[in-house]
Write a protein that holds these residues in place. Sequence first.
Motif, PDB file in Angstrom:
ATOM      1  N   VAL A  24       0.832  -1.207   0.000  1.00  0.00           N
ATOM      2  CA  VAL A  24       0.000   0.000   0.000  1.00  0.00           C
ATOM      3  C   VAL A  24       0.864   1.253   0.000  1.00  0.00           C
ATOM      4  O   VAL A  24       0.603   2.209  -0.746  1.00  0.00           O
ATOM      5  CB  VAL A  24      -0.943   0.001   1.220  1.00  0.00           C
ATOM      6  N   LEU A  25       1.911   1.277   0.822  1.00  0.00           N
ATOM      7  CA  LEU A  25       2.774   2.454   0.903  1.00  0.00           C
ATOM      8  C   LEU A  25       3.523   2.703  -0.399  1.00  0.00           C
ATOM      9  O   LEU A  25       3.666   3.847  -0.842  1.00  0.00           O
ATOM     10  CB  LEU A  25       3.760   2.290   2.059  1.00  0.00           C
ATOM     11  N   LEU A  30       4.102   5.942  -5.411  1.00  0.00           N
ATOM     12  CA  LEU A  30       4.187   6.040  -6.868  1.00  0.00           C
ATOM     13  C   LEU A  30       3.007   6.825  -7.434  1.00  0.00           C
ATOM     14  O   LEU A  30       3.178   7.657  -8.345  1.00  0.00           O
ATOM     15  CB  LEU A  30       4.230   4.639  -7.483  1.00  0.00           C
ATOM     16  N   PHE A  31       1.815   6.576  -6.910  1.00  0.00           N
ATOM     17  CA  PHE A  31       0.631   7.289  -7.388  1.00  0.00           C
ATOM     18  C   PHE A  31       0.722   8.769  -7.051  1.00  0.00           C
ATOM     19  O   PHE A  31       0.367   9.636  -7.860  1.00  0.00           O
ATOM     20  CB  PHE A  31      -0.625   6.677  -6.766  1.00  0.00           C
ATOM     21  N   GLY A  32       1.220   9.075  -5.852  1.00  0.00           N
ATOM     22  CA  GLY A  32       1.400  10.481  -5.471  1.00  0.00           C
ATOM     23  C   GLY A  32       2.393  11.182  -6.369  1.00  0.00           C
ATOM     24  O   GLY A  32       2.186  12.329  -6.779  1.00  0.00           O
ATOM     25  N   ILE A  59      -2.495  19.126  -1.489  1.00  0.00           N
ATOM     26  CA  ILE A  59      -3.786  18.548  -1.117  1.00  0.00           C
ATOM     27  C   ILE A  59      -3.891  17.119  -1.639  1.00  0.00           C
ATOM     28  O   ILE A  59      -4.329  16.202  -0.927  1.00  0.00           O
ATOM     29  CB  ILE A  59      -4.940  19.412  -1.660  1.00  0.00           C
ATOM     30  N   THR A  60      -3.459  16.922  -2.894  1.00  0.00           N
ATOM     31  CA  THR A  60      -3.481  15.581  -3.477  1.00  0.00           C
ATOM     32  C   THR A  60      -2.589  14.628  -2.694  1.00  0.00           C
ATOM     33  O   THR A  60      -2.965  13.478  -2.418  1.00  0.00           O
ATOM     34  CB  THR A  60      -3.024  15.642  -4.948  1.00  0.00           C
ATOM     35  N   LYS A  61      -1.398  15.105  -2.320  1.00  0.00           N
ATOM     36  CA  LYS A  61      -0.485  14.259  -1.543  1.00  0.00           C
ATOM     37  C   LYS A  61      -1.111  13.842  -0.220  1.00  0.00           C
ATOM     38  O   LYS A  61      -1.039  12.671   0.178  1.00  0.00           O
ATOM     39  CB  LYS A  61       0.825  14.998  -1.284  1.00  0.00           C
TER      40      LYS A  61
END
Length: 273
Positions: A24-25, A30-32, A59-61
């Motif tokens: 998950v981390l 990677l997605f962030g 905010i996204t992070k």
Amino acid sequence: MTLLQTGAEGFQVSPSVLVNAAVVLVVAYLFGRFLTSVLSELAERSPRRRITIKLFIPITKFLVYGAATYLVFGPLLRLSSAQLLAVSGLLGAALGFGLRDLFAGVVGGLLLVTERPYQVGDKVEIDGDYGEVTGIGLWATTLTTPDDTVVRVTNASLFTSNVANANDGNPEMMVVVDVAVAPGADIDRATGIVEDALVTSRYVYVDDDHPVVVLVEDETYYRTIRGKAYVADLRDEFAFASDVTERTLAAFEAQGIETPTFPGVGVVDDGDG
């Protein structure tokens, strides 16, 4: 095997929980990074909306990492009283042995998202360091100084230091240029030259809400002519100051405007907005 166990062997976590947490981390990281790259590219392609678009990066992070944290620590919400007590003891010991500053930085990061004293793209001074905010993380803010030096300032500094924001989320920013002239110089002609250099610069931004201002200050051995004007893009701060300074000095020389000749006095650009 249960997810988490306590017993004679102490507090234990099943291997499957650790593997899932690691996955998950990594995915969240990677997605962030991917979303940050996309938003940064969009921001750079739209200078007038650059700061607004970059506002969504921290905010996204926080949303991505917050979701990952919930997925990792979600099982803790279903612990028994004895297990919660064990976990609390571990967290307390961790904070006591050096994570206190990290925790303060994370809290500061949350305040940055909610209160927004500055955002990505702003020109700020924090704890003596001045530059453009190029990143806001969970623990620290990244500044890039005018000398292209990257400085990381912990978000916990919000609780202990003053924060000066030169543009407050706007693409326009005031730039101040100081020019020294001799006491006997023709001050009217000199101020006219400075004002003309300001309003004719290719970087200047002028309207009713962003006027050009020229002030005169008397010093002991010279006079300071202070020009204040806005740039359309805050990244042109130093290019604007250099342009105005160069053309002002050239006009002074052409029109016989005297400048101080003793050492230590000349043109000063303090870069304040």
